[in-house]
Design an enzyme around this catalytic site. Sequence first.
Site, mmCIF file in Angstrom:
data_model
loop_
_atom_site.group_PDB
_atom_site.id
_atom_site.type_symbol
_atom_site.label_atom_id
_atom_site.label_comp_id
_atom_site.label_asym_id
_atom_site.label_seq_id
_atom_site.Cartn_x
_atom_site.Cartn_y
_atom_site.Cartn_z
ATOM 1 N N HIS A 163 -21.546 12.916 -35.874
ATOM 2 C CA HIS A 163 -21.558 11.500 -35.500
ATOM 3 C C HIS A 163 -22.630 11.344 -34.416
ATOM 4 O O HIS A 163 -22.836 12.270 -33.621
ATOM 5 C CB HIS A 163 -20.259 11.052 -34.830
ATOM 6 C CG HIS A 163 -19.004 11.248 -35.614
ATOM 7 N ND1 HIS A 163 -18.336 12.433 -35.675
ATOM 8 C CD2 HIS A 163 -18.259 10.358 -36.313
ATOM 9 C CE1 HIS A 163 -17.249 12.284 -36.408
ATOM 10 N NE2 HIS A 163 -17.174 11.041 -36.811
ATOM 11 N N ASP A 199 -2.494 13.470 -38.323
ATOM 12 C CA ASP A 199 -3.687 14.149 -38.799
ATOM 13 C C ASP A 199 -3.974 15.346 -37.886
ATOM 14 O O ASP A 199 -4.682 15.219 -36.892
ATOM 15 C CB ASP A 199 -4.845 13.128 -38.738
ATOM 16 C CG ASP A 199 -6.060 13.555 -39.534
ATOM 17 O OD1 ASP A 199 -5.933 14.459 -40.365
ATOM 18 O OD2 ASP A 199 -7.135 12.967 -39.312
ATOM 19 N N ASP A 257 -5.577 18.078 -38.650
ATOM 20 C CA ASP A 257 -6.915 18.654 -38.893
ATOM 21 C C ASP A 257 -6.948 20.167 -38.671
ATOM 22 O O ASP A 257 -7.821 20.680 -37.963
ATOM 23 C CB ASP A 257 -7.958 17.986 -37.975
ATOM 24 C CG ASP A 257 -8.284 16.555 -38.394
ATOM 25 O OD1 ASP A 257 -8.050 16.208 -39.567
ATOM 26 O OD2 ASP A 257 -8.767 15.790 -37.541
ATOM 27 N N ASP A 279 -21.536 12.542 -31.051
ATOM 28 C CA ASP A 279 -21.248 13.969 -30.820
ATOM 29 C C ASP A 279 -22.408 14.676 -30.137
ATOM 30 O O ASP A 279 -22.207 15.630 -29.396
ATOM 31 C CB ASP A 279 -21.031 14.732 -32.143
ATOM 32 C CG ASP A 279 -19.947 14.145 -33.010
ATOM 33 O OD1 ASP A 279 -19.047 13.488 -32.473
ATOM 34 O OD2 ASP A 279 -20.010 14.362 -34.241
#
Length: 438
Positions: A99, A305, A307, A102
């Site tokens: 992104h 989530d 992940d 980031d």
Amino acid sequence: MNYFPNVPTIPYEGPQSTTPFAFKYYDPDRVVHGKPMKDHLKFAMSYWHTLCAGGSDPFGRDTMARDYGQEDPMARAKAKADAAFEFMQKLSIPYFCFHDADIAPEGKDFAETRKNFWEIVEYLEGKMKETGIKLLWGTANCFNHPRYMHGAGTSCNADSFAFAAAQIKNAIDATIRLGGQGYVFWGGREGYETLLNTNMELELDNMARLMHMAVDYARSKGFTGDFYIEPKPKEPTKHQYDFDTATAMNFLRKYGLEKDFKMNIEANHATLAGHTFQHELHTAAINGAFGSIDANQGDSMLGWDTDQFPTDVYSTTLCMREVIKAGGFTNGGLNFDAKVRRSSFTYDDIALAYIAGMDSFALGLLKAYEIEEDGRIDEFVRNRYRSYEEGIGKEIKEGRATLEQLEAYTLEHGEAVMESGRQEYLESVLNSILFRGV
Ligand code: XLS
Ligand code: NI
Ligand code: NI
């Protein structure tokens, strides 16, 4: 500088190996069905979870050092990029995804943020040339900042919409500049909490307008890759507009975006939607929208989530079976949108987690081909539908049958003769292939 001092360049040692820092199944150059493993799997590192996430959760602060020894934000961004490329080289990861937020720090205004961003994009470009590592896809973070509290493309506030568009333009430019073949829309805040304050129709129309702008702009700049929607049913908002693949397909078709967009399917998002990972991949494939994958897994006990790194070999095998059936990746790949657990806080853990995930998908690839070669499952499915290959079934399948004709047929033939679906047997076939050699 060595940011992962204990992590060597990871060798392939084979299934018998007990070396923690070694691949047991991922052998990048091993040719499987005419293609090296690395080209089947197209692994990518997620910049955000790998380099940025510090382990905080709603109940606790960061547990992991992610400052790369630098105080100054731009110096830190460069050190982070150095760490990223050191990591990918050591793990033989050929792609990455990021992104905008980031890679570079936010400035005092958009002009400064943009300047920071482009300085680091150039820095990444140099690292990519040095190492041969490629960009799989880029995206913009239009969900973290308070300006997106009501959404970005679906915000009630046109200035938030404009800000998102400005970010997306730059993220697309960077994706093109770095040779990325994909651009992702994950609808972070694109959803709503209550219809008491929401004009859903306008929000969805606006989201489509933003996507059309992105497509028109990117194509005008020569982008030939794919756009992806990454469906997710909930979290952060209660009603996410891109609930699952079927919902996202309906949106794309309603607004005429289906030619440019495919799906980026994330395993944990599938399970949050009450689907299997395989279901989402299959739904995308039969709708001509199989694109890319965010590889991770959730926890069946938890409704959010998480992940986690994907280590469930049933799931990776069934996933790779869908990938193979869809003809393999073109512009997409397997991006580890996964983070180490809060208590796995060392730099070594990141490498161990990637090894676990990459080995699980390599094993999944090998097992998926074994399922295909074994043939029993495919043959069972083919045979199960044989009644559509002749007689009345063929009439139905070829679109010639009418209700009157089927009434006459039923009057003549009487009750249908049923056959078993044999689920338990098929599950045992799957086990016999997965655990062959025990
Ligand atoms: C979050 C999403 C996000 C996207 C990219 O749940 O998975 O990480 O992949 O914005
Ligand atoms: Ni994701
Ligand atoms: Ni996720």
